[in-house]
Write an enzyme that holds these catalytic residues in place. Structure first.
Site, short mmCIF file in Angstrom:
data_model
loop_
_atom_site.label_atom_id
_atom_site.label_comp_id
_atom_site.label_asym_id
_atom_site.label_seq_id
_atom_site.Cartn_x
_atom_site.Cartn_y
_atom_site.Cartn_z
N GLU A 155 0.72 1.17 2.35
CA GLU A 155 1.97 1.40 1.62
C GLU A 155 1.83 1.00 0.16
O GLU A 155 1.23 -0.02 -0.15
CB GLU A 155 3.10 0.58 2.26
CG GLU A 155 4.44 0.72 1.55
CD GLU A 155 5.54 -0.10 2.21
OE1 GLU A 155 6.71 0.05 1.80
OE2 GLU A 155 5.24 -0.89 3.13
N GLU A 256 15.07 1.79 5.66
CA GLU A 256 14.67 0.47 5.20
C GLU A 256 15.50 0.11 3.97
O GLU A 256 14.98 -0.17 2.90
CB GLU A 256 13.17 0.46 4.88
CG GLU A 256 12.59 -0.96 4.89
CD GLU A 256 11.13 -1.01 4.50
OE1 GLU A 256 10.33 -1.53 5.28
OE2 GLU A 256 10.79 -0.52 3.40
#
Length: 278
Positions: A155, A256
């Site tokens: 990520e 998220e």
């Protein structure tokens, strides 16, 4: 809102945090979600007591929720976002001890995506030394993930909130995934496309989607600025979700975002209930 082609999952480390950890799976299920993901829940314990792992597994099962994504140990989250795998000494040691624990928990829950966050740059160590350590630890994590049938997610964060993180663009995250795949020969290191972080970095989100969807194993969303629910910022999620579908993305979309000052269950009005079950 676009996204009828997508399946959605809710991150229980940023949503439903008004509740104790073991109550969050049931709360997510009550809100209509059948899939959940988590950051590593024990920020001070890369190797928690077996009873704690068992209790979390039982809470997920009792709620009827499938764990679809889990972070390796990454230090203190939420932020400033950081990882541990590229930080020599105690942090790297913690990551190494955590690898098999995460893989074992993933295998026992059927979780198929494991996220390994790069660490911040630290003084007294060259970037080259940190990157070499990171590659070694990521290769170890990739092998552990492969043993349990999972992918390893790489990520990119954003430079505003994580100014010492060296992985703050989509191309950089994909470059690291390529290096891991070259080192292991497994091919299971994939890009985690977090559209919030990409937006905060000022990247062209349509270009990111077009160029990197084929390399992407998971997508996460939050609005920007603010990291709130879709509709609280400036991002065109209908267009972005449609673009992902057009680019051939068939994986899950992880929610998220921060709920703000309201209960987490009240922040899903933008997402029809029939789209929450994955």
């Amino acid at each position: 809102m676009g996204g009828a082609e997508h399946r959605f999952t809710v991150n229980l480390s940023i949503l439903f945090t008004e509740l104790p950890l073991l109550e969050r799976p049931a709360a997510a299920a009550a809100a209509g979600f059948s899939a959940v993901e988590l950051w590593w829940p024990w920020v001070d314990a890369p190797v928690p007591e077996k009873a704690e792992l068992d209790a979390l597994r039982r809470a997920l099962n009792d709620a009827g929720t499938q764990l679809t994504g889990l972070n390796f140990y990454a230090g203190q989250l939420p932020g400033p976002d950081r990882g541990s795998l590229s930080i020599p000494g105690e942090e790297s040691d913690r990551f190494q001890k955590n690898v098999d624990v995460v893989a074992g928990f993933a295998e026992s829950t059927g979780c198929t995506a494991l996220n390994a966050l790069y660490g911040n740059r630290v003084s007294g160590v060259t970037p080259e030394e940190q990157d070499q350590l990171a590659l070694e630890n990521l290769a170890s994590a990739a092998h552990a993930a492969d043993r349990v049938g999972a992918v390893l997610l790489i990520e990119a964060l954003n430079a505003i909130e994580s100014p010492q993180c060296p992985v703050v663009s989509a191309p950089k995250a994909v470059e690291i995934a390529d290096k891991v795949n070259e080192a292991t020969g497994l091919g299971n290191a994939k890009f985690l496309m977090d559209l919030y972080h990409m937006a905060m970095n000022g990247e062209d989100l349509h270009k990111v989607i077009d160029e990197y969807t084929a390399r992407t194993a998971h997508v996460q969303i939050a609005d920007s600025p603010g990291r709130g629910a879709p509709g609280t910022g400036e991002l065109d999620f209908a267009g972005l979700l449609d673009r992902l579908a057009e680019a051939g993305y068939e994986g899950r979309i992880g929610l998220e975002y921060k709920p703000g000052d309201v209960p987490s269950a009240d922040t899903f009005g933008w997402l029809p209930r029939e789209l929450r079950s994955a």
